[in-house]
Motif scaffolding. Structure first.
Motif, PDB file in Angstrom:
ATOM      1  N   ALA A 404      46.479  13.514  66.134  1.00 52.79           N
ATOM      2  CA  ALA A 404      46.081  14.626  67.027  1.00 52.79           C
ATOM      3  C   ALA A 404      45.519  13.233  68.320  1.00 52.79           C
ATOM      4  O   ALA A 404      45.508  13.403  69.246  1.00 52.79           O
ATOM      5  N   ALA A 405      45.626  11.645  68.127  1.00 54.86           N
ATOM      6  CA  ALA A 405      45.225  11.150  69.222  1.00 54.86           C
ATOM      7  C   ALA A 405      46.661  11.091  69.892  1.00 54.86           C
ATOM      8  O   ALA A 405      46.809  11.005  70.959  1.00 54.86           O
ATOM      9  N   LEU A 406      47.536  10.260  69.348  1.00 53.71           N
ATOM     10  CA  LEU A 406      49.426  10.653  69.624  1.00 53.71           C
ATOM     11  C   LEU A 406      49.474  11.479  69.828  1.00 53.71           C
ATOM     12  O   LEU A 406      49.577  11.674  71.596  1.00 53.71           O
ATOM     13  N   ILE A 407      49.386  13.389  70.062  1.00 50.67           N
ATOM     14  CA  ILE A 407      49.258  14.950  70.217  1.00 50.67           C
ATOM     15  C   ILE A 407      48.006  14.705  72.036  1.00 50.67           C
ATOM     16  O   ILE A 407      48.516  14.870  72.984  1.00 50.67           O
ATOM     17  N   ALA A 408      47.302  13.339  71.691  1.00 53.42           N
ATOM     18  CA  ALA A 408      46.278  13.734  73.590  1.00 53.42           C
ATOM     19  C   ALA A 408      46.917  13.029  74.054  1.00 53.42           C
ATOM     20  O   ALA A 408      47.286  12.946  75.061  1.00 53.42           O
ATOM     21  N   ILE A 409      47.850  11.858  73.714  1.00 52.18           N
ATOM     22  CA  ILE A 409      47.987  11.147  74.207  1.00 52.18           C
ATOM     23  C   ILE A 409      49.957  11.325  75.213  1.00 52.18           C
ATOM     24  O   ILE A 409      49.530  11.271  76.604  1.00 52.18           O
ATOM     25  N   ASN A 410      50.319  11.725  74.435  1.00 50.29           N
ATOM     26  CA  ASN A 410      51.648  12.555  75.514  1.00 50.29           C
ATOM     27  C   ASN A 410      52.751  13.146  74.397  1.00 50.29           C
ATOM     28  O   ASN A 410      53.820  13.923  74.106  1.00 50.29           O
ATOM     29  N   CYS A 411      52.162  12.941  72.357  1.00 46.97           N
ATOM     30  CA  CYS A 411      53.315  13.092  71.397  1.00 46.97           C
ATOM     31  C   CYS A 411      53.465  15.349  72.214  1.00 46.97           C
ATOM     32  O   CYS A 411      52.130  15.271  71.943  1.00 46.97           O
ATOM     33  N   GLN A 412      54.409  15.721  71.603  1.00 46.23           N
ATOM     34  CA  GLN A 412      54.625  17.126  71.741  1.00 46.23           C
ATOM     35  C   GLN A 412      55.727  17.481  70.163  1.00 46.23           C
ATOM     36  O   GLN A 412      55.636  18.510  69.521  1.00 46.23           O
ATOM     37  N   GLN A 413      55.556  16.557  68.789  1.00 50.69           N
ATOM     38  CA  GLN A 413      55.738  16.739  67.650  1.00 50.69           C
ATOM     39  C   GLN A 413      56.899  17.223  67.846  1.00 50.69           C
ATOM     40  O   GLN A 413      57.206  18.300  67.354  1.00 50.69           O
ATOM     41  N   TYR A 414      57.806  16.381  68.615  1.00 48.95           N
ATOM     42  CA  TYR A 414      59.474  16.575  67.589  1.00 48.95           C
ATOM     43  C   TYR A 414      59.481  16.300  66.594  1.00 48.95           C
ATOM     44  O   TYR A 414      60.531  16.730  66.040  1.00 48.95           O
ATOM     45  N   ARG A 415      58.389  15.656  66.144  1.00 47.04           N
ATOM     46  CA  ARG A 415      58.831  15.228  64.712  1.00 47.04           C
ATOM     47  C   ARG A 415      60.152  14.752  64.144  1.00 47.04           C
ATOM     48  O   ARG A 415      60.851  14.904  62.884  1.00 47.04           O
ATOM     49  N   ILE A 416      60.707  13.813  65.182  1.00 47.95           N
ATOM     50  CA  ILE A 416      61.755  13.013  65.161  1.00 47.95           C
ATOM     51  C   ILE A 416      61.770  10.986  64.926  1.00 47.95           C
ATOM     52  O   ILE A 416      62.290  10.506  65.863  1.00 47.95           O
ATOM     53  N   CYS A 417      59.889  11.024  64.673  1.00 49.08           N
ATOM     54  CA  CYS A 417      59.954   9.103  64.613  1.00 49.08           C
ATOM     55  C   CYS A 417      60.505   8.400  63.982  1.00 49.08           C
ATOM     56  O   CYS A 417      60.408   7.398  64.728  1.00 49.08           O
ATOM     57  N   TYR A 418      61.245   8.728  63.189  1.00 49.83           N
ATOM     58  CA  TYR A 418      62.648   7.943  62.645  1.00 49.83           C
ATOM     59  C   TYR A 418      63.367   7.174  63.043  1.00 49.83           C
ATOM     60  O   TYR A 418      63.815   6.443  62.950  1.00 49.83           O
ATOM     61  N   SER A 419      63.796   8.655  64.098  1.00 49.26           N
ATOM     62  CA  SER A 419      65.085   7.969  64.390  1.00 49.26           C
ATOM     63  C   SER A 419      64.972   7.002  66.045  1.00 49.26           C
ATOM     64  O   SER A 419      66.118   7.241  66.111  1.00 49.26           O
ATOM     65  N   ASP A 420      64.200   6.302  66.201  1.00 44.50           N
ATOM     66  CA  ASP A 420      64.067   5.431  67.664  1.00 44.50           C
ATOM     67  C   ASP A 420      64.448   6.702  68.803  1.00 44.50           C
ATOM     68  O   ASP A 420      64.089   6.447  69.991  1.00 44.50           O
ATOM     69  N   LEU A 421      64.355   7.794  69.225  1.00 38.17           N
ATOM     70  CA  LEU A 421      64.682   9.141  69.618  1.00 38.17           C
ATOM     71  C   LEU A 421      63.850   9.464  70.277  1.00 38.17           C
ATOM     72  O   LEU A 421      63.882  10.686  71.175  1.00 38.17           O
ATOM     73  N   CYS A 422      62.346   9.565  70.290  1.00 37.14           N
ATOM     74  CA  CYS A 422      60.681  10.080  70.447  1.00 37.14           C
ATOM     75  C   CYS A 422      61.549  10.095  71.866  1.00 37.14           C
ATOM     76  O   CYS A 422      61.306   9.383  72.804  1.00 37.14           O
ATOM     77  N   PRO A 423      61.614  11.831  72.290  1.00 34.63           N
ATOM     78  CA  PRO A 423      61.974  11.514  74.463  1.00 34.63           C
ATOM     79  C   PRO A 423      60.191  11.622  75.380  1.00 34.63           C
ATOM     80  O   PRO A 423      60.245  11.980  76.384  1.00 34.63           O
TER      81      PRO A 423
END
Length: 499
Positions: A404-423
């Motif tokens: 929830a904190a990450l979403i508030a900051i900027n996360c949009q739940q692409y759910r590819i955190c493991y890839s190092d490609l988080c946009p």
């Protein structure tokens, strides 16, 4: 046989090839999408395909370019292995289709499927099945202008309790799993608001070493990355991480290719060395060694609260032992809790949700006569102020938020955190992608979210007729689900407890 997902680049979309194409003669041709052609060179059909027969291997284009598959009208690139496979039909269950894709990946690579964030599996009941009982005449609700205490003490009987302004705290998210910008946002926001925040297991970056010292919970994880006596001495509390909700009972791994020079320095690793956290602490395997570690940490920190974080499972036994070794707080991380990366077979099949664990933990501490000494922090899939307040009523003293904190900051739940490609600049170490997260803007958005949800928790406290968030109890709740009422000790709709 499998074909690579980019096979279509072999076939030019030329006038000559379109003239040779025999797609329209096929019994499986999607006439509802009339006009589509050359599926082997352009793309799949926009229509569902009713597979009757396939003429692909009879086509001169097929033979000219050495193609080997069939039904290109129905094929898309899927999975981490990027193979060509039939597309999902409009009526097909997405979950089932994803299981098929995962099996394809695993059979191709011989490796477990990895996923990010918390499990999306649904339980037969959730926190949405309980409601607050409003004060009316038997109890009187408070007006909006009447003050409500939201401050909380973690480890109230320790020598130096952790005093925070809100029951909403930021859970551990390590540098490496999240970007430096995220760590700077979290620490600066926590310092400004006076809320508790956790360092995570990845050590502490230079930019936040002197930020929020009065509120920083240093995580003492199985890998012990970047944690030395100096950092422990600076802690406002220490959390021994035995496990977490996304993969309880399992270690974690950050591959060498994701370890930048800065991450290596922060974690005290050699350049190019992978970061592995074992499933358990090698120096804490029984009651005595755990108790000795708690006492050592308490001594070296000068008496700050020493706690333990566990994934939710054998709650009664685990809480009994933790109480006996003398912890000051217990952080319960339930099924559905987030992570940067873990194996899906673990994430989706191990542990229980925090709303089932909380009542057990609270009751166990009550029966031991130590609930007034040991704080409970609840986490794992909590998103809203109602979630937070309900956990307080079920027995928690505070809550951890991560996703929830990450979403508030900027996360949009692409759910590819493991890839190092988080946009969004959240879960990446790529300098260009990190530019997507402005630290000042992210801090303001996180501040807004926490201040708002903290005030909403205060308002729910007023609604049940109380003036202190620490006074929430199961008497403030009612369940519309009979089984949930029995598990949590909350009254059912008829106003009676289910035994």
């Amino acid at each position: 046989m499998d074909e690579p997902g980019n096979i279509r680049i072999k076939v030019p979309d030329s006038k000559e090839n379109r003239q040779k194409c025999i797609c329209r003669l096929c019994k499986s041709y999607p006439h509802d999408c009339s006009g589509e052609i050359l599926f082997c060179g352009v793309n799949e059909s926009k229509c569902d395909i009713n597979a009757k027969t396939c003429l692909c291997n009879k086509c001169p284009v097929y033979k000219e370019y050495g193609l080997k598959g069939l039904y290109y009208c129905d094929k898309v690139s899927v999975g981490e292995s990027n193979i060509l496979m039939r597309k999902r039909s409009k009526e097909e269950d997405p979950g089932f289709y994803q299981e098929v894709v995962n099996i394809k990946d695993e059979s191709k690579t011989g490796k477990s499927t990895v996923g990010s964030m918390g499990s999306l599996k649904k339980f037969p009941f959730t926190l949405d099945d309980i409601y607050f009982i409003p004060a009316q005449v038997n109890k009187i609700p408070l007006n909006l202008e009447e003050p409500v205490q939201t401050s909380v003490a973690i480890g109230p009987h320790s020598k130096k309790p952790l005093q925070v302004s809100s029951p909403i705290m930021i859970s551990g998210m390590s540098f490496g799993a999240v970007s430096k910008n995220v760590r700077m946002v979290i620490s600066s926001t926590a310092s400004k608001l006076g809320i508790g925040f956790n360092s995570g297991e990845g050590g502490i970056i230079n930019e936040e070493k002197d930020v929020g010292l009065n509120y920083r919970i240093v995580q003492y994880s199985t890998g012990r990355f970047g944690v030395d006596e100096k950092i422990l001495e600076s802690a406002a509390a220490v959390e021994i991480r035995f496990g977490q909700g996304a993969y309880p009972g399992k270690g974690s791994y950050l591959p060498a290719e994701k370890i930048t020079d800065e991450i290596a320095r922060t974690r005290n690793l050699e350049p190019g060395e992978a970061s592995y956290s074992p499933a358990h602490h090698t120096d804490m395997t029984d009651h005595d060694t755990m108790k000795g570690k708690v006492e050592w940490l308490r001594e070296i920190t000068g008496g700050v609260p020493i706690g333990a974080k566990i994934g939710c499972g054998d709650i009664k036994s685990d809480v009994n032992l933790l109480a006996d070794i003398g912890v000051d707080f217990i952080a319960l991380d339930g099924f559905g809790g987030g992570t940067g990366a873990t194996d899906l077979y673990v994430r989706d099949n191990v542990g229980i949700p925090v709303f089932a664990a909380l009542p057990q933990a609270y009751k166990t501490l009550q029966e031991l006569g130590v609930k007034d000494k040991i704080s409970i922090i609840a986490g794992g899939g909590l998103r809203t102020s109602a979630d937070f307040a309900k956990c307080l009523a079920l027995g928690a003293d505070a809550v951890y938020i991560g996703t929830a904190a990450l979403i508030a900051i900027n996360c949009q739940q692409y759910r590819i955190c493991y890839s190092d490609l988080c946009p969004t600049g959240i879960a990446t170490q790529d300098p260009k992608l990190m530019e997507q997260l402005d630290v000042e803007e992210g801090s303001q958005k996180l501040t807004n979210f926490i201040e708002l949800t903290n005030e909403e928790v205060a308002n729910l406290t007023r609604i049940v007729g109380k003036n202190n968030v620490n006074q929430f109890s199961t008497d403030d709740l009612i369940s519309v689900n009979k089984d949930f009422a029995q598990i949590t000790g909350v009254r059912w709709l008829n106003g009676e407890y289910i035994h």
